[in-house]
Design an enzyme around this catalytic site. Structure first.
Site, PDB file in Angstrom:
ATOM      1  N   TYR A 298     -76.607  44.298  26.888  1.00 16.35           N
ATOM      2  CA  TYR A 298     -76.588  42.845  26.735  1.00 16.35           C
ATOM      3  C   TYR A 298     -76.549  42.172  28.102  1.00 16.35           C
ATOM      4  O   TYR A 298     -77.005  41.029  28.258  1.00 16.35           O
ATOM      5  CB  TYR A 298     -75.398  42.421  25.877  1.00 16.35           C
ATOM      6  CG  TYR A 298     -75.534  41.032  25.293  1.00 16.35           C
ATOM      7  CD1 TYR A 298     -76.647  40.670  24.534  1.00 16.35           C
ATOM      8  CD2 TYR A 298     -74.549  40.072  25.492  1.00 16.35           C
ATOM      9  CE1 TYR A 298     -76.768  39.402  23.997  1.00 16.35           C
ATOM     10  CE2 TYR A 298     -74.654  38.805  24.949  1.00 16.35           C
ATOM     11  CZ  TYR A 298     -75.771  38.474  24.207  1.00 16.35           C
ATOM     12  OH  TYR A 298     -75.889  37.206  23.676  1.00 16.35           O
TER      13      TYR A 298
ATOM     14  N   LYS B  22     -72.775  33.840  27.497  1.00 16.81           N
ATOM     15  CA  LYS B  22     -72.263  33.485  26.170  1.00 16.81           C
ATOM     16  C   LYS B  22     -70.748  33.281  26.202  1.00 16.81           C
ATOM     17  O   LYS B  22     -70.213  32.473  25.428  1.00 16.81           O
ATOM     18  CB  LYS B  22     -72.623  34.570  25.161  1.00 16.81           C
ATOM     19  CG  LYS B  22     -74.106  34.657  24.842  1.00 16.81           C
ATOM     20  CD  LYS B  22     -74.612  33.443  24.085  1.00 16.81           C
ATOM     21  CE  LYS B  22     -76.019  33.667  23.576  1.00 16.81           C
ATOM     22  NZ  LYS B  22     -76.548  32.501  22.829  1.00 16.81           N
TER      23      LYS B  22
END
Length: 260
Positions: free
Chosen positions: A161, A168
């Protein structure tokens, strides 16, 4: 989501959905749920190249307002809210489902990310939500709801990720702070945190199929969620039944977050 009198639970509400790319995108799943519950919608498309793909979706959803919006272009987001103000005069909810990072930064280590790439990812994926809140606030005179879309990689390290994890995390923190700041105005703020989904945006992640397989295998429900699952949660959160809720990070991932 229909009430006994035949009216949808969101009848009379008007909302803006940012980020519809195709009929498999999270934004589309949410928009479809909003519309099914009776809401009137404003939708955006990224540019002329993507308009051909999204126009049929806007038509199918009966979007009252359908405008271009690339948050990297000065003035486009402002123009969307200005049109909503002129046409509707008010706004009840916003769904922000936008994220971007340059491929070379996204596929590399956080340690090696470039300053420009990190700044762009933060601007598009996080600060654009803050800008939405600022522009929506004067239109939400009777309160409203702001939703954005996050992922478990904001909380824990998820392999591959990479840079989107810190981005995020900033988005989730921003949602909490804005919930605290806007609460007195009756504006609620939430982040949705879906499990891995087969969307075009997610396919840009390195070795994404492995993440999908791992999520399905480890989640207590042993299945991947759908955009409809996310849409159902979003429709509840913007409705009056969730009026006492704000500042949450809401997982819809088959329980993956408790074991992932």
């Amino acid at each position: 989501m229909t009430e006994p009198n035949g009216k949808g639970s969101l009848a009379g509400k008007r909302g803006l959905v940012l980020g519809v790319a195709n009929d498999s995108s999270i934004a589309y799943g949410c928009a479809a749920a909003f519309r099914a519950a009776g809401a009137d919608l404003a939708l955006t498309y990224l540019n002329d190249r993507t308009r051909d793909f999204t126009t049929p979706l806007a038509e199918a959803l009966g979007a009252d307002i359908y405008l271009p919006c690339d948050v990297r272009e000065d003035g486009q987001l402002d123009a969307v809210f200005a049109e909503i103000g002129q046409r509707w005069g008010s706004l009840d909810f916003v769904l922000h489902s936008i994220a971007y990072a340059p491929r070379e930064d996204l596929h590399g280590r956080v340690t090696d990310s470039s300053r420009d790439g990190f700044a762009m990812a933060m601007d598009v994926s996080c600060h654009s939500f803050i800008r939405c809140a600022r522009l929506a606030e004067p239109l939400m005179r009777d309160g409203g709801t702001l939703l954005t879309v996050s992922f478990f990689g904001a909380e824990k390290v998820v392999e591959h990720y990479n840079m989107m994890g810190p981005v995020k995390a900033a988005l989730e923190s921003s949602a909490r702070y804005m919930a605290a700041e806007l609460g007195r105005s009756g504006i609620r703020v939430h982040a949705l945190s879906p499990g891995p989904l087969r969307t075009r945006a997610a396919s840009g992640l390195d070795r994404f199929d492995e993440l999908l397989d791992r999520a399905a295998a480890k989640a207590p429900q042993h299945a991947l969620v759908t955009i409809g699952d996310v849409g159902a949660l979003a429709a509840f959160l913007v409705g009056d039944g969730a009026k006492a809720m704000t500042g949450g990070i809401h997982y819809v991932d088959g329980g993956f977050n408790i074991v992932g």
